[in-house]
Design a protein around this motif. Structure first.
Motif, short mmCIF file in Angstrom:
data_model
loop_
_atom_site.label_atom_id
_atom_site.label_comp_id
_atom_site.label_asym_id
_atom_site.label_seq_id
_atom_site.Cartn_x
_atom_site.Cartn_y
_atom_site.Cartn_z
N LYS A 1 32.83 56.19 62.15
CA LYS A 1 32.68 55.58 63.47
C LYS A 1 31.77 56.38 64.38
O LYS A 1 31.11 55.84 65.26
N ASP B 1 37.33 50.95 59.61
CA ASP B 1 38.36 51.37 60.55
C ASP B 1 39.39 50.25 60.60
O ASP B 1 39.03 49.08 60.77
N SER B 2 40.68 50.59 60.46
CA SER B 2 41.68 49.53 60.26
C SER B 2 41.72 48.56 61.43
O SER B 2 41.89 47.35 61.22
N GLU B 3 41.52 49.08 62.67
CA GLU B 3 41.57 48.20 63.85
C GLU B 3 40.42 47.20 63.82
O GLU B 3 40.61 46.02 64.08
N ASN C 1 40.41 59.23 69.40
CA ASN C 1 40.12 58.28 68.32
C ASN C 1 40.06 56.86 68.86
O ASN C 1 39.16 56.08 68.51
N LYS C 2 41.01 56.52 69.73
CA LYS C 2 41.01 55.14 70.26
C LYS C 2 39.84 54.93 71.20
O LYS C 2 39.28 53.84 71.28
N GLU D 1 36.98 54.30 69.14
CA GLU D 1 37.12 52.95 68.57
C GLU D 1 36.78 51.86 69.58
O GLU D 1 36.30 50.79 69.21
#
Ligand code: NAD
Ligand code: MG
Length: 402
Positions: free
Chosen positions: A131, A156-158, A228-229, A232
């Motif tokens: 990312k 990325d899972s999201e 991380n978020k 993201e």
């Protein structure tokens, strides 16, 4: 399911890491469908040797001449014909090789930018785990994808969940698709309920003990700070052409719902599954087909309940800093990313307190003037300036540890 007549040739950048190992696990289940032709693993020669013997790729790439010659000697001894190359240019070469169809971008951090960009520019199917590459160079990266016609699929899972929850014809306009918001779920990491006063003294080992996912050390610390978020949110902005105000973060401690899309008619679509990265990896490898990932099916009775909370921006200032950089645009996300990489690495080396990570990033965002980004050189200049500024801040705050 349509079986492809020819095996897809896959390059895995960062094959020795957490995502890389999970990718090889999925590939091994489908040897008739995929051929692993190139791998890279920096200085992890033991794991590279094992992977070369198991998959017999054409090329393996290491960090430097010493690790390359060590690995080459061991492979010859093991009767394995894999050619060993080394260095950043070799990564770019395997990522853009005409004899490669799919590139898994799973190097951690800024080191992955150039090979991932090369894969995008060469029109590959790019499976994006790295990312940081998109955070640093969003505009340049997306322009390369559009020019070459590369297929960019999120690992990325999201983002993989959002991709699965958007219409299959999604063309980059949330409004036209009737989407109100993208809801990114976050576990909240290991310190979600910790007394804020104790955060200053947490250790790298505590920060890396994620409650739901087993990951590399850098992303584990990013999860603990919730940077991380933040990364993201920036990643979602570029992948889905989503304005910052349409991207929201929801803390969901069980990590079962991997993200959601909220539509104007009141429908909310989500993707659920056990927290195992082999699901998004198999999804992106197989897309538009579905292939077995080895992940056990979700037992909702065992999970029994799903919880949701608002993120605590005081406890997790990194999340707010990332939104600030996203709103500012230009070089700000590259500066944010570089400062974060430097601060996380100092924390992992016991040179910086956990709570100072956010301070280093904030002071770097303040200290490096925002610039326009039009090419890779602009990105690298912002990255370099931010690292110099962040190292000075780390030097100042690092004294607290000694
Ligand atoms: P990791 O630390 O386990 O693996 C990193 C890989 O990159 C290794 O193969 C390592 O050899 C290689 N590498 C490290 N430094 C390098 C350098 N300077 N040059 C070339 N190669 C280098 O990390 P990971 O957890 O697998 O994460 C990889 C990427 O995927 C990160 O960008 C991370 O944010 C993203 N990601 C990971 C997960 C996860 O569950 N692990 C989930 C979502 C996204
Ligand atoms: Mg994620």
């Amino acid at each position: 399911m349509t079986l492809t007549s020819q095996r897809k040739r896959v390059c895995v950048l960062g094959s020795t890491g957490s995502i890389g190992v999970s990718t090889l696990d999925v590939l091994e289940r489908h040897r008739g469908r995929y051929e692993l032709v190139a791998i890279s693993g920096h200085r992890q020669t033991d794991r590279l040797r094992e992977q070369c013997v198991r998959f017999r790729p054409r090329i393996a790439v290491t960090a430097d001449p010493e690790s390359a010659s060590l690995l080459q000697t061991e492979l010859r001894r093991a009767g394995c014909a894999t050619e060993v190359r080394h260095g950043p240019q070799a990564l770019v070469d395997i990522a853009s090789d005409a004899a490669v169809d799919y590139v898994m971008a799973a190097i951690v951090g800024a080191a992955g930018l150039e090979p991932t960009l090369a894969a995008a520019a060469a029109g590959k199917r790019v499976l994006l785990a790295n990312k940081e590459a998109l955070v640093m160079a969003g505009d340049v990266f997306m322009a390369a994808v559009r020019r070459s016609g590369a297929l960019l699929l999120p690992i990325d899972s999201e983002h993989n969940a959002v991709f699965q929850s958007l219409p299959s014809c999604y063309a980059g306009n949330l409004g036209q698709s009737g989407v109100r918001r993208i809801l990114l779920t976050a576990s909240g990491g290991p310190f979600r309920n910790m007394d804020p006063a104790s955060l200053a003294s947490v250790t790298p080992e505590q920060a890396c003990a994620h409650p739901n996912w087993v990951m590399g050390r850098k992303i584990s610390v990013d999860s603990a700070t919730m940077m991380n978020k933040g990364l993201e949110a920036i990643e979602a902005h570029w992948l889905f052409n989503a304005p910052p105000s349409s991207i929201e973060v929801i803390v969901h401690p069980q990590s079962v719902i991997h993200s959601l899309v909220d539509y104007i008619d009141g429908s909310v679509l989500a993707q659920l599954g056990n927290p195992d990265m082999r699901t998004p990896i198999a999804h992106a490898l197989g897309w538009p087909d579905r292939i077995d990932s080895g992940v056990r099916s979700l037992d909702l009775f065992e999970i029994a309940r799903l919880d949701f909370e608002r993120p605590d921006l005081e406890r997790f200032p990194c999340l707010g800093l990332a939104y600030r950089a996203l709103e500012a645009g230009g070089s700000a996300p590259a500066v944010l990313n570089a400062a974060n990489e430097e601060a996380v690495s100092a924390f992992l080396d016991h040179r910086l307190r956990f709570t100072r990570i956010a301070d280093v990033i904030a002071s770097t965002l303040d200290g490096v003037p925002r610039a326009a980004i039009t090419c890779l050189e602009d990105v690298m200049a912002a990255d370099g300036a931010a690292r110099r500024c962040a190292r000075q801040a780390i030097g100042r705050w690092g004294k607290e540890i000694a």
